[in-house]
Design an enzyme around this catalytic site. Structure first.
Site, mmCIF file in Angstrom:
data_model
loop_
_atom_site.group_PDB
_atom_site.id
_atom_site.type_symbol
_atom_site.label_atom_id
_atom_site.label_comp_id
_atom_site.label_asym_id
_atom_site.label_seq_id
_atom_site.Cartn_x
_atom_site.Cartn_y
_atom_site.Cartn_z
ATOM 1 N N LYS A 197 39.572 -5.823 -34.698
ATOM 2 C CA LYS A 197 40.058 -5.302 -33.410
ATOM 3 C C LYS A 197 39.227 -4.096 -32.989
ATOM 4 O O LYS A 197 39.263 -3.052 -33.629
ATOM 5 C CB LYS A 197 41.530 -4.869 -33.502
ATOM 6 C CG LYS A 197 42.132 -4.608 -32.127
ATOM 7 C CD LYS A 197 43.417 -3.798 -32.150
ATOM 8 C CE LYS A 197 43.080 -2.346 -32.250
ATOM 9 N NZ LYS A 197 42.463 -1.834 -30.965
ATOM 10 N N GLY A 251 38.545 5.794 -37.266
ATOM 11 C CA GLY A 251 39.218 6.371 -36.114
ATOM 12 C C GLY A 251 39.698 7.761 -36.430
ATOM 13 O O GLY A 251 39.194 8.427 -37.350
ATOM 14 N N THR A 265 45.718 8.718 -36.880
ATOM 15 C CA THR A 265 45.929 7.263 -36.957
ATOM 16 C C THR A 265 45.646 6.773 -38.365
ATOM 17 O O THR A 265 46.332 5.907 -38.903
ATOM 18 C CB THR A 265 45.015 6.548 -35.958
ATOM 19 O OG1 THR A 265 45.154 7.158 -34.680
ATOM 20 C CG2 THR A 265 45.336 5.078 -35.860
ATOM 21 N N GLU A 296 37.672 5.800 -42.436
ATOM 22 C CA GLU A 296 36.578 6.656 -41.943
ATOM 23 C C GLU A 296 37.172 7.463 -40.800
ATOM 24 O O GLU A 296 37.426 6.902 -39.730
ATOM 25 C CB GLU A 296 35.441 5.782 -41.426
ATOM 26 C CG GLU A 296 34.737 4.977 -42.484
ATOM 27 C CD GLU A 296 33.841 5.855 -43.321
ATOM 28 O OE1 GLU A 296 33.743 5.626 -44.521
ATOM 29 O OE2 GLU A 296 33.266 6.783 -42.766
ATOM 30 N N CYS A 325 31.614 11.410 -34.796
ATOM 31 C CA CYS A 325 32.369 12.132 -35.827
ATOM 32 C C CYS A 325 31.448 12.995 -36.677
ATOM 33 O O CYS A 325 31.916 13.872 -37.385
ATOM 34 C CB CYS A 325 33.091 11.134 -36.703
ATOM 35 S SG CYS A 325 31.945 9.953 -37.346
ATOM 36 N N GLU A 381 39.631 19.004 -34.547
ATOM 37 C CA GLU A 381 38.554 18.178 -34.004
ATOM 38 C C GLU A 381 38.701 18.034 -32.492
ATOM 39 O O GLU A 381 39.751 17.638 -32.006
ATOM 40 C CB GLU A 381 38.622 16.796 -34.650
ATOM 41 C CG GLU A 381 37.532 15.858 -34.197
ATOM 42 C CD GLU A 381 37.742 14.483 -34.753
ATOM 43 O OE1 GLU A 381 38.796 13.898 -34.519
ATOM 44 O OE2 GLU A 381 36.838 14.016 -35.447
HETATM 45 O O1 TXE Z 1 40.668 6.888 -32.774
HETATM 46 P P1 TXE Z 1 42.065 6.154 -32.835
HETATM 47 P P2 TXE Z 1 39.743 6.904 -31.522
HETATM 48 C C1 TXE Z 1 37.255 9.586 -35.240
HETATM 49 C C2 TXE Z 1 36.784 10.682 -34.340
HETATM 50 C C3 TXE Z 1 38.040 10.895 -33.505
HETATM 51 C C4 TXE Z 1 38.618 9.559 -33.332
HETATM 52 C C5 TXE Z 1 38.252 8.986 -32.020
HETATM 53 O O2 TXE Z 1 36.364 11.777 -35.074
HETATM 54 O O3 TXE Z 1 38.915 11.715 -34.228
HETATM 55 O O4 TXE Z 1 38.124 8.758 -34.397
HETATM 56 O O5 TXE Z 1 38.372 7.601 -32.068
HETATM 57 C C6 TXE Z 1 43.376 1.614 -33.437
HETATM 58 N N1 TXE Z 1 47.400 0.756 -36.539
HETATM 59 N N2 TXE Z 1 36.110 8.809 -35.690
HETATM 60 O O6 TXE Z 1 40.408 7.727 -30.485
HETATM 61 O O7 TXE Z 1 42.981 6.446 -31.746
HETATM 62 C C7 TXE Z 1 42.909 1.845 -32.022
HETATM 63 O O8 TXE Z 1 43.327 0.811 -31.160
HETATM 64 C C8 TXE Z 1 46.186 0.150 -36.472
HETATM 65 C C9 TXE Z 1 35.700 8.936 -37.076
HETATM 66 O O9 TXE Z 1 39.421 5.496 -31.197
HETATM 67 O O10 TXE Z 1 42.485 6.471 -34.189
HETATM 68 C C10 TXE Z 1 41.393 1.852 -32.224
HETATM 69 O O11 TXE Z 1 40.909 0.530 -32.265
HETATM 70 N N3 TXE Z 1 45.219 0.477 -35.582
HETATM 71 C C11 TXE Z 1 34.733 7.903 -37.511
HETATM 72 C C12 TXE Z 1 41.224 2.497 -33.596
HETATM 73 O O12 TXE Z 1 42.498 2.388 -34.227
HETATM 74 C C13 TXE Z 1 45.492 1.489 -34.725
HETATM 75 C C14 TXE Z 1 33.735 7.493 -36.465
HETATM 76 C C15 TXE Z 1 40.850 3.954 -33.561
HETATM 77 O O13 TXE Z 1 41.725 4.588 -32.671
HETATM 78 C C16 TXE Z 1 46.724 2.168 -34.715
HETATM 79 C C17 TXE Z 1 34.331 7.378 -35.151
HETATM 80 C C18 TXE Z 1 47.701 1.759 -35.679
HETATM 81 N N4 TXE Z 1 48.896 2.340 -35.755
HETATM 82 C C19 TXE Z 1 35.459 8.066 -34.778
HETATM 83 N N5 TXE Z 1 46.666 3.116 -33.726
HETATM 84 C C20 TXE Z 1 34.001 8.184 -38.809
HETATM 85 N N6 TXE Z 1 34.434 9.123 -39.647
HETATM 86 O O14 TXE Z 1 33.033 7.510 -39.067
HETATM 87 C C21 TXE Z 1 45.455 3.031 -33.164
HETATM 88 N N7 TXE Z 1 44.733 2.048 -33.737
#
Ligand code: TXE
Length: 475
Positions: A173, A226, A230, A248, A282, A379
């Site tokens: 997804k 993400g 989350t 990650e 990130c 962050e």
């Molecule tokens: O994250 P979200 P975002 C981190 C970055 C920032 C964040 C931004 O630092 O903090 O991610 O990305 C899905 N059960 N990184 O806003 O909201 C959601 O639909 C399952 C770190 O996207 O957490 C999306 O597909 N899935 C990283 C994904 O999770 C769920 C590199 C991420 O969404 C969910 C990139 C749930 N309950 C960004 N809720 C690294 N360290 O490499 C949401 N999602």
């Protein structure tokens, strides 16, 4: 208005319940597509397809699997322009960046793992005259891969490539904010000869279909990228079913500038580590710690470079920064700049929204904040950096380690002993010395503390997406 579809069992399908989410183009602020808000009925179809495909895919020769993944990498390269255009429209990043980084690295991810499985070897222990033990890395079965919006196809492929390479079937997804390149990837996997059901791509909200993928009894491992908040939810959900989980998560990365560094190089690269992809990586160095004796000179040069940055239309090759990914994210970033001022920070550059349409924000530089304030602890994930000075190496290390995160750190020094000493003292999973964002995919990738658990990349990813099985045979 384009309505994209899920990719299940090798075909594009509408969501069964007919529910859709608007997809807004960050560069214009206008809806440009609709994406499925998938439900459990769609997930059941994907699970069924993945289960049927698993014996075929996992028993396929490594050589044949490798050829399919190499072909997929070829197809990504052949479709680079279309994929980059869609990535830029979807995420808001400059088109030149999608062409130069995101899409080529997606191809590299598939190519790397297509080769890695050919060269992957495991060990055998021979107890002379008695027994032989060998370790087999068995595929796990059906795995769930969930990715974020900042580097959409890059991080989507970063997960699914090793999972597929090891013989697993995947239910993936992408973020509902940036679904388009994952959508386009579906048909390329078909063209590459991947059997139906091996890769299934579901679109929709995280709390809905994302949570359902993590909860489903059929997904035996979860790879998540993400936000830390989350990640906590995903980690708790997966661990209750004893699923393997790789998280990650976020970062608040220090960028440590010692007086003995190559200052010109440090400034040039710090511009990239501060503002590339609008600071929505990130691994960006959002806390710049500068040795006191060169603080003023670094600040003057850094601000001078900031004034040359162009914030504009992602399609314009002159734009250094495009749009932030959504209005909500723009508001979040702006709220942190307001918070910084309330905490006593001085905005040296930027700090304002730009343009009327779309979600644009200036590169922003703030000084005068304590390392323990929220601006320096939380962050922001946007084009916002703080500058602070330190007197000693120990002080720099203590400030670097003063947050709950531990993803990456950059260190600028020409003193080799100091480079090793400080690297070993900083609590980060990834350390760059006199460089940033250069990757050898054979190395493990991931963070410490609230930046996640597990390591992806290289053999670490192949091991994550497999079940080691030890077989002992009496001689
Ligand atoms: O994250 P979200 P975002 C981190 C970055 C920032 C964040 C931004 O630092 O903090 O991610 O990305 C899905 N059960 N990184 O806003 O909201 C959601 O639909 C399952 C770190 O996207 O957490 C999306 O597909 N899935 C990283 C994904 O999770 C769920 C590199 C991420 O969404 C969910 C990139 C749930 N309950 C960004 N809720 C690294 N360290 O490499 C949401 N999602």
């Amino acid at each position: 208005m384009q309505k994209i579809q899920n990719f299940i069992n090798g075909e594009y399908l509408d969501p069964i319940k007919g529910q859709y989410i608007d997809n807004v183009e960050p560069g214009t602020g206008k809806v440009f597509a609709q994406i499925p808000n998938s439900t459990e009925e769609d997930l059941e179809n994907a699970v069924e397809a993945a289960k049927v495909a698993f014996p075929v895919w996992s028993n396929m020769s490594v050589d044949k699997r490798s050829k399919i993944l190499h072909k997929l990498a070829d197809l990504i390269e052949e479709n680079l322009d279309d994929l980059a255009l869609m990535e830029s429209r979807d995420n808001g990043k400059p088109l030149w960046l999608a062409k130069a980084v995101d899409i080529p690295r997606a191809s590299t991810n598939f190519r790397f793992y297509a080769s890695a499985i050919i060269n992957f070897s495991s060990e055998a222990q021979v107890s002379e005259g008695f027994m032989v033990n060998y370790t087999r890395l068995a595929p796990i079965g059906v795995v769930g891969c969930i990715s974020p919006w900042n580097l959409p196809l890059y991080l989507f492929s970063w997960k699914i490539a090793p999972a597929l390479a090891m013989g697993n079937c995947v239910i993936a997804k992408p973020s509902e904010l940036t679904p388009m390149t994952a959508f386009l990837l579906g048909k390329l996997t078909k063209e590459a000869g991947m059997p139906d059901g091996v890769l299934n791509i579901l679109h929709g909200e995280g709390k809905g279909i994302g949570q359902a993928i993590v909860e489903h009894e059929a997904t035996n491992a979860i790879s998540f990228t993400g936000g830390t908040a989350t990640g906590k939810i995903v980690g708790v959900t997966a661990s209750q079913q004893f699923k393997k989980v790789s998280l990650e998560l976020g970062g608040k990365n220090p960028n440590i500038i010692f007086a003995d560094c190559d200052l010109e190089e440090a400034v040039k690269t710090s511009m990239k580590s501060s503002f590339t992809n609008q600071g929505e990586i990130c691994l960006c160095g959002s806390r710049i710690l500068i040795e006191e004796s060169i603080y003023d000179e670094f600040k003057e040069r850094f601000l001078g470079e900031c004034s040359k940055l162009v914030v504009g239309d992602p399609m314009d090759p002159k734009s250094n920064l495009g749009a932030l990914v959504s209005e909500a994210h723009l508001n979040k970033v702006d709220s942190y700049v307001q918070l910084a001022k309330e905490e006593g920070g001085v905005v040296l550059y930027g700090g304002e929204r730009v343009h009327k349409e779309g979600f644009y924000y200036q590169p922003t530089v703030i000084e005068g904040l304590d390392e323990n304030c929220r601006t320096n602890q939380e962050e922001i994930f946007g084009p916002v950096v703080t500058l602070s000075k330190f007197k000693s190496e120990d002080e720099a290390i203590n400030v670097a380690n003063s947050t709950r995160y531990g993803l990456s750190c950059t260190i600028w020094t020409s003193n080799l002993k100091r480079a090793h000493r400080v690297s070993h003292a900083v609590q980060s999973g990834i350390i760059w010395v006199n460089c940033w964002l250069v990757r050898d995919l054979r190395t493990p990738f991931g963070g410490m503390k609230d930046s996640g658990i597990g390591r992806e990349g290289g053999n670490a990813a192949l091991k994550f997406f497999s079940e080691p099985q030890n077989v002992c045979i009496k001689l």
